[in-house]
Design an enzyme around this catalytic site. Sequence first.
Site, PDB file in Angstrom:
ATOM      1  N   ASP A  12      54.665  60.335  35.805  1.00  0.00           N
ATOM      2  CA  ASP A  12      53.544  61.279  35.911  1.00  0.00           C
ATOM      3  C   ASP A  12      53.946  62.717  35.653  1.00  0.00           C
ATOM      4  O   ASP A  12      53.361  63.654  36.215  1.00  0.00           O
ATOM      5  CB  ASP A  12      52.876  61.166  37.301  1.00  0.00           C
ATOM      6  N   LYS A  15      53.519  63.314  30.475  1.00  0.00           N
ATOM      7  CA  LYS A  15      53.941  62.832  29.150  1.00  0.00           C
ATOM      8  C   LYS A  15      52.761  62.692  28.190  1.00  0.00           C
ATOM      9  O   LYS A  15      52.869  63.026  27.016  1.00  0.00           O
ATOM     10  CB  LYS A  15      54.646  61.461  29.287  1.00  0.00           C
ATOM     11  N   GLY A  39      49.839  55.577  33.397  1.00  0.00           N
ATOM     12  CA  GLY A  39      48.530  56.231  33.311  1.00  0.00           C
ATOM     13  C   GLY A  39      48.783  57.592  32.700  1.00  0.00           C
ATOM     14  O   GLY A  39      49.337  58.464  33.355  1.00  0.00           O
ATOM     15  N   HIS A  40      48.461  57.751  31.433  1.00  0.00           N
ATOM     16  CA  HIS A  40      48.756  58.999  30.720  1.00  0.00           C
ATOM     17  C   HIS A  40      47.448  59.760  30.475  1.00  0.00           C
ATOM     18  O   HIS A  40      46.572  59.284  29.753  1.00  0.00           O
ATOM     19  CB  HIS A  40      49.479  58.692  29.402  1.00  0.00           C
ATOM     20  N   THR A  41      47.360  60.926  31.084  1.00  0.00           N
ATOM     21  CA  THR A  41      46.107  61.698  31.047  1.00  0.00           C
ATOM     22  C   THR A  41      46.082  62.685  29.888  1.00  0.00           C
ATOM     23  O   THR A  41      47.039  63.433  29.684  1.00  0.00           O
ATOM     24  CB  THR A  41      45.942  62.481  32.366  1.00  0.00           C
ATOM     25  N   THR A 128      52.310  49.024  41.139  1.00  0.00           N
ATOM     26  CA  THR A 128      50.926  49.306  40.752  1.00  0.00           C
ATOM     27  C   THR A 128      50.082  48.024  40.758  1.00  0.00           C
ATOM     28  O   THR A 128      48.881  48.080  40.491  1.00  0.00           O
ATOM     29  CB  THR A 128      50.875  49.919  39.337  1.00  0.00           C
ATOM     30  N   GLN A 221      56.521  55.737  32.606  1.00  0.00           N
ATOM     31  CA  GLN A 221      57.265  55.919  33.849  1.00  0.00           C
ATOM     32  C   GLN A 221      58.254  57.086  33.696  1.00  0.00           C
ATOM     33  O   GLN A 221      58.034  57.955  32.883  1.00  0.00           O
ATOM     34  CB  GLN A 221      57.978  54.626  34.288  1.00  0.00           C
TER      35      GLN A 221
HETATM   36  P1  GDP Z   1      51.964  61.028  32.640  1.00  0.00           P
HETATM   37  O1  GDP Z   1      51.884  59.690  33.265  1.00  0.00           O
HETATM   38  O2  GDP Z   1      53.362  61.530  32.548  1.00  0.00           O
HETATM   39  O3  GDP Z   1      51.254  61.109  31.321  1.00  0.00           O
HETATM   40  O4  GDP Z   1      51.210  62.023  33.635  1.00  0.00           O
HETATM   41  P2  GDP Z   1      49.808  61.751  34.374  1.00  0.00           P
HETATM   42  O5  GDP Z   1      48.716  61.852  33.386  1.00  0.00           O
HETATM   43  O6  GDP Z   1      49.873  60.528  35.199  1.00  0.00           O
HETATM   44  O7  GDP Z   1      49.787  62.940  35.411  1.00  0.00           O
HETATM   45  C1  GDP Z   1      49.887  64.262  35.011  1.00  0.00           C
HETATM   46  C2  GDP Z   1      48.643  65.011  35.517  1.00  0.00           C
HETATM   47  O8  GDP Z   1      48.862  66.388  35.410  1.00  0.00           O
HETATM   48  C3  GDP Z   1      47.400  64.739  34.712  1.00  0.00           C
HETATM   49  O9  GDP Z   1      46.283  64.818  35.541  1.00  0.00           O
HETATM   50  C4  GDP Z   1      47.401  65.868  33.682  1.00  0.00           C
HETATM   51  O10 GDP Z   1      46.090  66.177  33.223  1.00  0.00           O
HETATM   52  C5  GDP Z   1      47.945  66.979  34.498  1.00  0.00           C
HETATM   53  N1  GDP Z   1      48.733  67.988  33.769  1.00  0.00           N
HETATM   54  C6  GDP Z   1      49.579  67.821  32.723  1.00  0.00           C
HETATM   55  N2  GDP Z   1      50.195  68.983  32.429  1.00  0.00           N
HETATM   56  C7  GDP Z   1      49.731  69.891  33.311  1.00  0.00           C
HETATM   57  C8  GDP Z   1      50.005  71.273  33.550  1.00  0.00           C
HETATM   58  O11 GDP Z   1      50.821  71.904  32.890  1.00  0.00           O
HETATM   59  N3  GDP Z   1      49.328  71.875  34.574  1.00  0.00           N
HETATM   60  C9  GDP Z   1      48.423  71.202  35.337  1.00  0.00           C
HETATM   61  N4  GDP Z   1      47.821  71.869  36.318  1.00  0.00           N
HETATM   62  N5  GDP Z   1      48.137  69.910  35.148  1.00  0.00           N
HETATM   63  C10 GDP Z   1      48.798  69.265  34.163  1.00  0.00           C
HETATM   64  P1  IMO Z   2      53.494  56.856  34.086  1.00  0.00           P
HETATM   65  O1  IMO Z   2      53.795  56.299  32.712  1.00  0.00           O
HETATM   66  C1  IMO Z   2      54.413  56.916  38.336  1.00  0.00           C
HETATM   67  C2  IMO Z   2      55.935  53.207  40.089  1.00  0.00           C
HETATM   68  C3  IMO Z   2      55.051  52.491  41.087  1.00  0.00           C
HETATM   69  C4  IMO Z   2      56.092  51.830  41.955  1.00  0.00           C
HETATM   70  C5  IMO Z   2      57.173  51.454  40.943  1.00  0.00           C
HETATM   71  C6  IMO Z   2      57.074  50.014  40.456  1.00  0.00           C
HETATM   72  O2  IMO Z   2      52.058  57.151  34.291  1.00  0.00           O
HETATM   73  O3  IMO Z   2      54.399  57.963  34.428  1.00  0.00           O
HETATM   74  P2  IMO Z   2      55.449  48.701  38.832  1.00  0.00           P
HETATM   75  O4  IMO Z   2      53.963  48.580  38.812  1.00  0.00           O
HETATM   76  O5  IMO Z   2      56.038  49.262  37.590  1.00  0.00           O
HETATM   77  O6  IMO Z   2      56.120  47.433  39.232  1.00  0.00           O
HETATM   78  O7  IMO Z   2      55.750  49.744  40.014  1.00  0.00           O
HETATM   79  O8  IMO Z   2      57.023  52.330  39.863  1.00  0.00           O
HETATM   80  N1  IMO Z   2      55.302  53.474  38.775  1.00  0.00           N
HETATM   81  C7  IMO Z   2      54.895  54.682  38.379  1.00  0.00           C
HETATM   82  N2  IMO Z   2      54.876  55.859  39.031  1.00  0.00           N
HETATM   83  N3  IMO Z   2      54.020  56.843  37.047  1.00  0.00           N
HETATM   84  C8  IMO Z   2      54.055  55.677  36.372  1.00  0.00           C
HETATM   85  O9  IMO Z   2      53.789  55.593  35.050  1.00  0.00           O
HETATM   86  C9  IMO Z   2      54.475  54.514  37.055  1.00  0.00           C
HETATM   87  N4  IMO Z   2      54.591  53.214  36.710  1.00  0.00           N
HETATM   88  C10 IMO Z   2      55.116  52.602  37.772  1.00  0.00           C
HETATM   89  O10 IMO Z   2      54.267  53.401  41.809  1.00  0.00           O
HETATM   90  O11 IMO Z   2      56.656  52.777  42.827  1.00  0.00           O
HETATM   91 MG    MG Z   3      50.953  58.742  34.884  1.00  0.00          MG
END
Ligand code: GDP
Ligand code: IMO
Ligand code: MG
Length: 420
Positions: A12, A15, A39-41, A128, A221
């Site tokens: 998270d 990315k 979960g990539h936002t 998850t 991840q």
């Molecule tokens: P990922 O899994 O690495 O793609 O990250 P996620 O999408 O799970 O979580 C990142 C969260 O931070 C999302 O809600 C993005 O919209 C948000 N985000 C990404 N970059 C920034 C930033 O520079 N500032 C803020 N405030 N939010 C960000």
């Molecule tokens: P992104 O790509 C954050 C964590 C789970 C748990 C562990 C194992 O969005 O960064 P799994 O379902 O893979 O067996 O869970 O890894 N986990 C993540 N945490 N971001 C993720 O993906 C994750 N994918 C798995 O919360 O601790």
């Molecule tokens: Mg994520």
Amino acid sequence: MVDVILGLQWGDEGKGKIVDYFANNYDVIARFQGGPNAGHTLYVDGKKIVLHQIPSGIFHEDKTNLIGSGVVLDAITLKKECDDVAAMGVDYKKNLYISERTHLILPTHRAIDKASELSKGNEKIGSTLKGIGPAYMDKTGRNGLRVGNLLDKTFTTDYIKLRLKHQKILESLNFHEDISSWEEEFFEALDFLRQFKIVNGEYFINEKIQQGQRILAEGAQGSMLDVDFGTFPYVTSSNTISAGVCTGLGIAPQKIKEVFGVTKAYCTRVGSGPFPTELHDETGELIRKTGNEFGSTTGRPRRCGWIDLIALQFACMVNGVTQIIMTKADVLDGLKELNVCNSYKINGKIENYVPFQMNKVHIEPVYKNIDGWNTDITQMHMYDELTLQMKNYIDYINNFIKVPVKYISNGPGREQIIVA
Ligand code: GDP
Ligand code: IMO
Ligand code: MG
């Protein structure tokens, strides 16, 4: 040439946003590991979308997106996601390709994931529950079904054979939930999957490399969740580090050029497992609230804490990171003082390495206190606009890790990024 964008912490890191930002510079965007646990936002025209299976380049017209061999694929999630992106005007039928070697996540994998977590009680991984671990177990156990098998005449009988095996596991775990509705949905989704461009992923991508196309590999991840190098057993089941690009896409190591490592300006973790710099106080709460730190896949609150340079340095080492991208710097805007963990105290001794079993030793983080910038940075575009305090924070990290922070993300929006 192949560049990589991957997470340096526990996932998270942002990315998705970063891949979307860089996608313009590439021809192919490819996922190489993980599955719908990701979960990539992204924000596209101000609208938020969370991608779980589809690569984050999908919103760029004329870019090829590949779900690579190292991924585990949930057809149900993919189908829903395709509907979502189609509603936003994306022609996924044109731009999305799937490798025939990609392993399928079956409904029983999800059930086993759930049953296994329940059986672990307090020691649960905090998975998850998307079936990731069981699907990868069937891959290494040489039982799994792959996307290419969908075209086999024996697919249904092979599926039933595997399902029977799973049934025994589920019984041994005392799991008796009815999963027939999942199965119905699953078979519908398989019909949808059969219509895709299913390719031999290795030839597909290597031919593109030979033609001079530029490839961006998108990690899921984070490095501290890598099955080999993360905080085992509190990890995911794939290699999330740059080496995973080679095994997950069939790309030779010398083809990889830039490795962009993404880190938050602080640190988060969702699920169980060690997290030395975790904050259990109002600052942690403030970061969670300001950063909206709730899981993109499960909605669970993310644990928050200070940036951990020992873990970050380790992640840069195992990945060969060439440039750091720091995200969510704006989340720290309101803090007058910041802490940066620059060593661990383990059994009363100062250490500078990530120990073998982080969960079995007591780690006391040692902090360097740094002045916060205490300024709204969300509207800034140039490095020169940043305050001295913020530059100091970045310089400290640069000097410690010895890999340059080249980009600073200052908001979730597509355009909110500052080049250092
Ligand atoms: P990922 O899994 O690495 O793609 O990250 P996620 O999408 O799970 O979580 C990142 C969260 O931070 C999302 O809600 C993005 O919209 C948000 N985000 C990404 N970059 C920034 C930033 O520079 N500032 C803020 N405030 N939010 C960000
Ligand atoms: P992104 O790509 C954050 C964590 C789970 C748990 C562990 C194992 O969005 O960064 P799994 O379902 O893979 O067996 O869970 O890894 N986990 C993540 N945490 N971001 C993720 O993906 C994750 N994918 C798995 O919360 O601790
Ligand atoms: Mg994520």
